[in-house]
Design an enzyme around this catalytic site. Structure first.
Site, PDB file in Angstrom:
ATOM      1  CD1 TRP A   1      76.028 -70.572 -14.875  1.00  0.00           C
ATOM      2  CD2 TRP A   1      75.761 -72.762 -14.442  1.00  0.00           C
ATOM      3  NE1 TRP A   1      77.009 -70.955 -14.000  1.00  0.00           N
ATOM      4  CE2 TRP A   1      76.867 -72.290 -13.696  1.00  0.00           C
ATOM      5  CE3 TRP A   1      75.397 -74.104 -14.325  1.00  0.00           C
ATOM      6  CZ2 TRP A   1      77.618 -73.121 -12.862  1.00  0.00           C
ATOM      7  CZ3 TRP A   1      76.142 -74.931 -13.482  1.00  0.00           C
ATOM      8  CH2 TRP A   1      77.245 -74.447 -12.767  1.00  0.00           C
TER       9      TRP A   1
ATOM     10  N   GLY B   1      75.325 -61.052 -24.523  1.00  0.00           N
ATOM     11  CA  GLY B   1      75.991 -62.056 -25.352  1.00  0.00           C
ATOM     12  C   GLY B   1      76.643 -61.501 -26.604  1.00  0.00           C
TER      13      GLY B   1
ATOM     14  CD  GLU C   1      70.702 -59.336 -17.876  1.00  0.00           C
ATOM     15  OE1 GLU C   1      71.780 -59.800 -17.547  1.00  0.00           O
ATOM     16  OE2 GLU C   1      69.787 -60.014 -18.360  1.00  0.00           O
TER      17      GLU C   1
END
Ligand code: PGA
Length: 252
Positions: free
Chosen positions: A11, A170, A164
């Site tokens: 989150w 994002g 990643e």
């Protein structure tokens, strides 16, 4: 794909107590996909509250300090997050490495502190666009992981690795299936070299970077992709569980 894929929501710095209803919705949906292990890592301030709201999913932290306690204003130790209900901690995320100048040695020291506190680990790695353009992505990630991974005997039970690529986080861009498969195979090779064949076979390697319900199935179907570390799409139960569903379908 691992026997039980692992779908983890990161989150980041999102969420107040208003998000607890989303955590409950994620937990309810996770009870329908028992083949998939679902977890969320909320901000520190919500770990305890989310832990109390959920039955099925695990709750984790997004960082911890290397020390158990001490004069470290504003920091949080591994035993504190464990006490709040965390079962695992994400370490070495590229945003921590960049915004807090965390190097590989610090990630390794944090991982040792976390293991000591009884937490499982998700250790992140990934290259920048510049490194990939130079054709050095696999070399870079190998060196980064080699220096970040802790020395442990039971890595198969305690460790998850998340690949990643920084340029995919994002941004809406994901790495090509070929690039993901090649990197995950390289990481698997390094895990086997570090921990032995048996332990390596039980370590799940997650892909992260703009994973969404629409692209999850293709990514999860790749060899050595055992789940996903999900940022933006984990903030809503609908999109997050769409990813869990894709993993469940691939695992069948
Ligand atoms: P993203 O973030 O899914 O929003 O790209 C992934 C991550 O940083 O863990």
């Amino acid at each position: 794909m691992a026997e039980r894929p692992f779908i983890v929501g990161n989150w980041k710095m999102h969420g107040t107590r208003a998000m607890l209803s989303e955590a409950r919705a994620i937990d309810r949906a996770a009870q329908r996909y028992m083949k998939v292990e679902v977890a969320v890592a909320p901000p520190f301030t919500l770990i305890h509250a989310v832990h109390r709201e959920v039955e099925q999913i695990a709750v984790g932290a997004q960082d911890c300090h290397t020390a158990e306690a001490g004069a470290h204003t504003g920091d949080i130790s591994a035993s504190m997050v464990a006490d709040a209900g965390a079962k695992f901690v994400i370490l070495g995320h590229s945003e921590r490495r960049e915004n807090h100048a965390e190097d590989n040695a610090e990630v390794r020291a944090k991982s040792e502190a976390a293991l000591e506190a009884g937490l499982n680990l998700i250790i992140c790695c990934g290259e920048s666009a510049e490194t990939r353009d130079k054709g050095k992505a696999e070399q870079y990630v190998t060196a980064q992981l080699r220096a970040s991974l802790p020395q442990i005997d039971n890595a198969g039970e305690r460790l998850t690795v998340a690949y990643e690529p920084i340029w995919a986080i994002g941004t809406g861009n994901t790495a090509t299936p070929e690039d993901v498969a090649a990197m995950h195979a390289t990481i698997r090779g390094l895990l086997t070299e570090t921990y032995g064949e048996e332990a390596s076979a039980s370590i799940r390697i997650l892909y992260g970077g703009s994973v969404k319900p629409e692209n999850a199935k293709e990514l999860m179907a790749l060899p050595d992709v055992d789940g996903a570390l999900v940022g933006g799409a984990s903030l809503s139960a609908d999109s997050f569980m769409g990813i869990a569903l894709a993993a469940a379908e691939v695992a069948e």
